[in-house]
Design a protein around this motif. Structure first.
Motif: not given
Length: 182
Positions: A47-54
């Protein structure tokens, strides 16, 4: 007043986005990678788009940011939804690029992540010839963690013809991906 899990993770993501301090970014990314280890956080991290951040951090010059991002992806990719997201986001290529890191933890996480991401659909990419060649080199490493992991990759994820083709090609070339520093 105690923050809920989502709010706490949101505060970490916000801190990462607004801080100018490299040290603070590293610390926050390390914390997010650790939270990625717990399946109860998966939905919040998506939901917080942490996969994209990683995924975005995999191309940074800062080796610590790359290490923590790679570790976070490694922690997340056992989940089917996260695995599909990473594959759909063309995440395999930047993960493969992390195999050339001089940071041992980054390389170990990248190899493990490629294992976790291998599906019938992604196998051609995760076990492409350059990857198999790299795993052959890693399997000869004095670093036991890396050599064992690479040997498992070759045995469990590659076909004997793939390994043989990589062996034959490696005999004829002097270039390759350098081993990480111990």
């Amino acid at each position: 007043m105690e923050l809920g899990r989502l709010e706490y993770l949101q505060a970490l993501v916000t801190e990462f986005q607004v801080t100018d301090s490299t040290e603070a970014k590293e610390q926050v990314l390390a914390n997010l990678a650790n939270f990625a280890y717990d399946p109860s956080n998966y939905e919040y991290l998506r939901q917080l788009q942490v996969l994209d951040l990683f995924l975005d951090m995999l191309t940074e010059d800062n080796e610590s940011l790359v290490e923590f991002a790679m570790g976070g992806l490694c922690n997340l990719c056992l989940d089917k939804t996260n695995k599909e997201y990473i594959l759909e986001a063309n995440g395999v290529e930047p993960i493969i690029n992390c195999l050339s890191s001089s940071n041992e933890e980054t390389v170990v996480s990248a190899v493990t992540t490629l294992m976790f991401l291998t599906t019938p659909r992604s196998r051609a990419q995760t076990t492409a010839l350059p990857v198999v060649e790299c795993m052959l080199r890693f399997s000869l490493s004095a670093n036991r963690r890396l050599s064992n992991l690479a040997s498992i990759f070759l045995q469990d994820y590659c076909t004997p013809p793939q390994v043989e083709e990589a062996r034959n090609l490696s005999r004829h070339t002097a270039v390759g991906i350098p081993l990480p520093k111990d």
